[in-house]
Write a protein that holds these residues in place. Structure first.
Motif: not given
Length: 188
Positions: A175-188
């Protein structure tokens, strides 16, 4: 700027075949589970109460990010670090995803996981329009940003415990269960 983590790759996707849990129907999350009769009659056996579904969590994995809306990006074509500011463009809900074979409702599964691992999970979280984040983008690099919901991966076992204390086949559940809201950032 704050101590925001900038990753080196886009967010990972779940490795297993999982299905988003619907809001209604299919026995999840709040409807009772229909328990089939035991596969055969077992006379003179111990009584364990009415048949019911069981879920036992066994491992807590890493966190996964499920984005809502498009991936945003900013390329820095200068020779110095610049500030990139990103604003979420849509509102969206992210819920629980689970592999097949769960014999309890999602709320019961989440309660078991929360009790074992001391985490706060939700059946559903909403990432909203208009959230903003700023981050430094190094020279000649692209910073990518995706707004959404972080979910924790768990595995466990689910089965039906019949009234005679025997059980159905044990199924491993991811299972994959929600636990917080936020940004995912990455550089390329």
């Amino acid at each position: 700027m704050d101590d925001t983590v900038v990753n080196t790759a886009p967010p990972a996707e779940p490795e297993e075949a999982v299905t988003d849990v619907p809001d209604e129907g299919n026995g999840m999350p709040d409807e009772p589970i229909v328990i089939p009769p035991p596969p055969k009659y077992w006379p003179d056996s111990e009584y364990c109460g009415p048949p019911h579904g069981v879920y036992t969590p066994s491992t807590q994995g890493t966190r996964y990010h499920k984005g809502v809306g498009p991936t945003l990006a900013n390329y820095n074509n200068t020779s110095r670090t610049v500030t990139s500011t990103f604003t979420s463009e849509v509102t969206g809900e992210v819920g629980v995803s689970v592999s097949s074979g769960l014999q309890v409702g999602v709320s019961a599964m989440l309660a078991k996981i929360e009790g074992k691992y001391d985490v706060n999970l939700s059946a559903k979280l909403t990432a909203k329009l208009g959230n903003t984040i700023s981050v430094g983008t190094p020279p000649k690099k692209t910073t990518n940003a995706k707004y959404g919901v972080y979910r924790l991966k768990h595995t466990g076992v689910s089965y039906i415990l019949y009234s005679n204390c025997r059980s159905s086949t044990h199924t491993t559940i991811t299972s994959y269960s929600p636990y917080k809201i936020g940004w995912y950032l990455w550089e390329g």
